[in-house]
Motif scaffolding. Structure first.
Motif, short mmCIF file in Angstrom:
data_model
loop_
_atom_site.label_atom_id
_atom_site.label_comp_id
_atom_site.label_asym_id
_atom_site.label_seq_id
_atom_site.Cartn_x
_atom_site.Cartn_y
_atom_site.Cartn_z
N UNK A 98 50.97 45.27 5.03
CA UNK A 98 50.25 44.89 3.81
C UNK A 98 48.74 45.02 4.01
N UNK A 99 48.06 45.41 2.94
CA UNK A 99 46.60 45.52 2.96
C UNK A 99 46.07 44.87 1.70
N UNK A 100 45.02 44.09 1.83
CA UNK A 100 44.36 43.50 0.67
C UNK A 100 43.52 44.58 0.00
N UNK A 101 43.56 44.61 -1.32
CA UNK A 101 42.81 45.62 -2.07
C UNK A 101 41.44 45.09 -2.44
N UNK A 104 35.52 43.41 0.72
CA UNK A 104 35.35 42.04 1.18
C UNK A 104 36.64 41.25 1.27
N UNK A 105 37.77 41.91 1.15
CA UNK A 105 39.04 41.20 1.23
C UNK A 105 39.44 41.01 2.68
N UNK A 106 40.24 40.01 2.90
CA UNK A 106 40.68 39.68 4.26
C UNK A 106 41.62 40.74 4.81
N UNK A 107 41.68 40.78 6.12
CA UNK A 107 42.63 41.64 6.82
C UNK A 107 43.49 40.76 7.72
N UNK A 108 44.66 41.21 7.99
CA UNK A 108 45.54 40.47 8.89
C UNK A 108 45.03 40.67 10.31
N UNK A 109 44.74 39.57 10.99
CA UNK A 109 44.22 39.68 12.35
C UNK A 109 45.28 39.37 13.39
N UNK A 110 46.31 38.60 13.02
CA UNK A 110 47.33 38.27 13.99
C UNK A 110 48.61 37.86 13.26
N UNK A 111 49.74 38.21 13.86
CA UNK A 111 51.04 37.72 13.39
C UNK A 111 51.79 37.21 14.60
N UNK A 112 52.60 36.21 14.39
CA UNK A 112 53.38 35.67 15.50
C UNK A 112 54.48 34.78 14.98
N UNK A 113 55.31 34.32 15.90
CA UNK A 113 56.40 33.43 15.53
C UNK A 113 56.03 32.00 15.86
N UNK A 114 56.32 31.11 14.96
CA UNK A 114 56.12 29.69 15.20
C UNK A 114 57.22 29.24 16.16
N UNK A 129 42.52 33.33 -0.48
CA UNK A 129 43.67 32.63 -1.06
C UNK A 129 44.62 33.57 -1.78
N UNK A 130 44.09 34.59 -2.46
CA UNK A 130 44.96 35.51 -3.20
C UNK A 130 45.83 36.33 -2.25
N UNK A 131 45.21 36.86 -1.19
CA UNK A 131 45.97 37.67 -0.23
C UNK A 131 46.96 36.79 0.52
N UNK A 132 46.56 35.57 0.86
CA UNK A 132 47.48 34.65 1.54
C UNK A 132 48.69 34.38 0.66
N UNK A 133 48.48 34.19 -0.63
CA UNK A 133 49.59 33.94 -1.56
C UNK A 133 50.51 35.16 -1.65
N UNK A 134 49.92 36.36 -1.65
CA UNK A 134 50.73 37.60 -1.68
C UNK A 134 51.61 37.69 -0.44
#
Length: 163
Positions: A98-101, A104-114, A129-134
């Motif tokens: 996924x990429x924010x459009x 100045x939009x956020x980028x994913x910096x890390x993914x991991x398992x809880x 907040x918009x990208x996080x919700x997506x």
């Protein structure tokens, strides 16, 4: 599967409806009641009534509450529900693509398992907040975006030369 004895049928008739009513009365816990016949069918035990909980903090409390209202609480097992790791890994691939459009939009910096829940945790390089919700909408309840940004150290000219 072998035929249930009168004792095993009575366990299901007496306690399964009690557990199902309890689960319906506590939707916030994400409880799911299932019948586990594995031990019974392999001649080493009884039919078990298993309650899977998405709210891991409620396991002990759930067991205590159900034991008080069941006819045969020795057949009860309350377990933490964990997602299938292969499904979480597929979800991780989808989220990482996924990429924010927009500027100045956020980028994913890390993914991991809880480690506690087994679900996917995502960190963004800035609050968005918009990208996080997506991201969280890809599979509700399975993905959580961290509230605080997680920066990624840029690779600049000040890095040491390979040795």
């Amino acid at each position: 599967m072998r035929e249930l004895t009168a004792y095993e049928r009575a366990t299901l008739e007496l306690d399964l409806p009690v557990i199902q009513r309890w689960a319906a009365a506590h939707p916030e816990l994400g409880a799911e009641a299932v019948v586990d016949r594995d031990e019974y069918d392999s001649n080493v035990g009884h039919v078990l009534l298993v309650v899977w909980l998405r709210d891991h903090s409620a396991v002990r409390r759930t067991r205590e509450q159900l034991v008080e209202v069941m006819a045969r609480p020795e057949h009860l097992r309350v377990r933490r529900w964990m997602p299938n790791p292969a499904e979480v890994e597929r979800l991780r691939e989808i989220v990482r693509a996924m990429r924010a459009e927009g500027p100045g939009r956020a980028q994913i910096s890390v993914t991991g398992l809880d480690g506690e829940t087994g679900f996917l945790v995502v960190g963004l390089d800035r609050q968005d907040a918009d990208f996080a919700a997506e991201i969280e909408a890809v599979r509700p309840g399975w993905v959580r975006v961290l509230p605080d940004p997680i920066g990624v150290a840029p690779l600049g000219d000040d890095r040491p030369e390979p040795g």
